[in-house]
Write a protein that holds these residues in place. Sequence first.
Motif, short mmCIF file in Angstrom:
data_model
loop_
_atom_site.label_atom_id
_atom_site.label_comp_id
_atom_site.label_asym_id
_atom_site.label_seq_id
_atom_site.Cartn_x
_atom_site.Cartn_y
_atom_site.Cartn_z
N ALA A 85 31.86 58.64 -5.70
CA ALA A 85 32.27 59.81 -5.64
C ALA A 85 31.80 60.73 -4.46
CB ALA A 85 32.20 60.29 -6.87
N THR A 86 30.92 60.24 -3.59
CA THR A 86 30.13 61.19 -2.83
C THR A 86 31.29 61.80 -2.03
OG1 THR A 86 29.85 59.32 -1.07
CG2 THR A 86 28.15 59.92 -2.41
N PRO A 87 30.84 63.26 -1.37
CA PRO A 87 31.98 63.82 -0.68
C PRO A 87 32.01 63.48 0.73
CG PRO A 87 30.20 65.20 -1.01
CD PRO A 87 29.81 63.96 -1.86
N VAL A 88 31.18 62.61 1.36
CA VAL A 88 31.07 62.26 2.67
C VAL A 88 31.11 60.84 2.75
CG1 VAL A 88 29.74 64.33 3.38
CG2 VAL A 88 28.32 62.23 2.76
N PRO A 89 31.34 59.93 3.83
CA PRO A 89 31.37 58.78 3.81
C PRO A 89 29.94 58.27 3.53
CG PRO A 89 32.89 59.60 5.62
CD PRO A 89 32.11 60.65 4.80
N LEU A 90 29.76 57.09 3.05
CA LEU A 90 28.61 56.31 3.00
C LEU A 90 28.50 55.06 4.20
CD1 LEU A 90 28.07 55.82 -0.72
CD2 LEU A 90 27.02 57.48 0.71
N ARG A 91 27.86 55.28 5.09
CA ARG A 91 27.66 54.28 6.27
C ARG A 91 26.09 54.26 6.81
NH1 ARG A 91 31.97 52.01 7.74
NH2 ARG A 91 30.89 51.25 9.49
N THR A 92 25.54 53.16 6.74
CA THR A 92 24.37 52.92 7.40
C THR A 92 24.39 51.99 8.33
OG1 THR A 92 22.00 52.54 6.81
CG2 THR A 92 23.61 51.41 5.46
N MET A 93 23.86 52.03 9.65
CA MET A 93 23.88 50.93 10.64
C MET A 93 25.39 50.48 10.99
SD MET A 93 20.79 50.95 12.08
CE MET A 93 19.43 51.87 11.45
N PRO B 267 21.78 42.06 9.78
CA PRO B 267 21.61 40.47 10.55
C PRO B 267 20.15 40.36 10.83
CG PRO B 267 22.66 42.15 12.10
CD PRO B 267 22.59 42.75 10.67
N ARG B 268 19.22 41.25 10.94
CA ARG B 268 17.89 41.18 11.54
C ARG B 268 17.02 40.96 10.45
NH1 ARG B 268 18.11 47.09 14.15
NH2 ARG B 268 18.95 47.30 12.08
N GLU B 269 16.29 39.78 10.32
CA GLU B 269 15.71 39.28 9.21
C GLU B 269 14.42 40.40 8.83
OE1 GLU B 269 14.24 36.92 6.11
OE2 GLU B 269 16.24 36.58 7.59
N ARG B 270 14.03 41.15 9.56
CA ARG B 270 12.94 42.03 9.46
C ARG B 270 13.50 43.12 8.48
NH1 ARG B 270 14.42 42.71 14.62
NH2 ARG B 270 14.89 44.96 15.37
N HIS B 271 14.72 43.40 8.31
CA HIS B 271 15.54 44.56 7.73
C HIS B 271 15.88 43.98 6.29
CE1 HIS B 271 14.24 47.52 10.49
NE2 HIS B 271 15.05 47.00 11.40
N ARG B 272 16.05 42.48 6.02
CA ARG B 272 16.58 42.09 5.08
C ARG B 272 15.76 42.20 3.65
NH1 ARG B 272 20.54 38.49 6.50
NH2 ARG B 272 21.23 38.21 4.25
N GLY B 273 16.10 42.43 2.29
CA GLY B 273 15.40 42.77 1.27
C GLY B 273 14.84 44.02 1.71
N VAL B 274 13.62 44.49 1.30
CA VAL B 274 12.88 45.46 1.71
C VAL B 274 12.56 45.58 3.19
CG1 VAL B 274 11.07 47.08 1.27
CG2 VAL B 274 11.86 45.56 -0.73
N SER B 275 13.10 46.58 4.07
CA SER B 275 12.78 46.55 5.36
C SER B 275 11.32 46.66 5.73
CB SER B 275 13.60 47.62 6.02
OG SER B 275 13.12 48.17 7.41
N HIS B 276 10.88 46.14 6.92
CA HIS B 276 9.38 46.44 7.30
C HIS B 276 9.19 47.53 7.81
CE1 HIS B 276 9.38 46.82 11.81
NE2 HIS B 276 10.79 46.62 11.64
N HIS B 277 10.18 48.52 7.94
CA HIS B 277 9.76 50.07 8.30
C HIS B 277 9.44 50.64 6.74
CE1 HIS B 277 12.82 50.77 11.66
NE2 HIS B 277 12.11 49.81 11.88
N SER B 278 9.88 50.42 5.44
CA SER B 278 9.42 50.71 4.46
C SER B 278 8.14 50.30 3.93
CB SER B 278 10.18 50.42 3.13
OG SER B 278 11.48 51.34 3.53
#
Length: 370
Positions: free
Chosen positions: A333-341, A261-272
């Motif tokens: 097929a990852t053995p752990v759940p995929l979750r981010t933020m 929801p934060r514009e600064r992280h949409r597309g390529v994040s400003h962190h990268s």
Amino acid sequence: MIQWRRGVVDEVRSSWAGAIEYAVRLPSGDRVRALGYVDAVGALAPGTAVLLNTTALERGLGTGGLALVVAAPDALPEPVPDVAAVPGHLVKARYTPSQTMVLGVDEQDSAHHAVLADADDLGGLPVVVADLHSALPAIVAGVREVDPGLRVAYVMTDGGALPLDFSRTVAGLRDAGWLAASVTVGQAYGGDLEAVNVHTGLLAARHVVGADLVVVSQGPGNLGTGTRWGFSGTSAGEAVNAAATLRGRPVCSLRVSGADPRERHRGVSHHSLTAYGRVALVRADVPVPLLRGDLAGLGADVLAQATELCAASEGRLTLREVGCEGLDAALRATPVPLRTMGRGYDDDRAGFLGAAVAGRFAARMLGAGG
């Protein structure tokens, strides 16, 4: 400040690696989720009185939103008979009440000291660097889609959680055989190997673990302030520098999102953009996912942002377009759940595909022999 609370263990909710989650009842009658590290407080039975740190829980934080068991005063672990005889003198979480002493892979008491004493070269080892801990399983999925036989090591920096045991992701990947070993560096601790800094952590991954490929990221829990420079992920740029300094081959995993929801992280994040464009000062590859279908519009934005990032680097960063065909199945097929933020794979597929192509590209580097 620290918010202290007393409580009594009601039940064990779950456990993994060296961590146990409890339901703890407070004097008010409320029950809270509380995490205890076995190395610190032992395994606690229902009815045990505990002292809790509830600061993050009461502030409603995300990754760190649990109470932490500080101590069980009436059920202390047995003391070590002769602590002076225990090998190792690396102190991590230094000068805090919870500081711990570990055996460093590179210190004099280590069986690997001679190997690392003069080690100075990664020999072209691919090093995939990511901002968020949640990128780890997606990167490894991308690696394994190319060659499931590659030995992958994980180097955890100290920008997020310090105890590796906090990570269910690492525990699950280790149990599934997706990681050969983990190395905790800086103030982080609890890995299969402990190292002083990212440099010795990378050297240990190469010369002790025998890794074919390394993934570097901070532990769970990213700190950000909504400012250009105020985020813990700047360490990604520093890891890129370390990999290149030791003659490895750094690969920059982009933090991508189509749902944040934060514009600064949409597309390529400003962190990268900041970590790789401003903090990293060496040559590195930047894999970009070629997003198709319903993600095509986002893919065009990501490619444009990555192109601008690499162009502004004056030749340091090389853009590498990587297709996503086959990665959907690999990620599911990852053995752990995929979750981010707080978002799962189907909520933000682009984010996980962006990480997976970095793993795919790095594994293909090995296959190309160069």
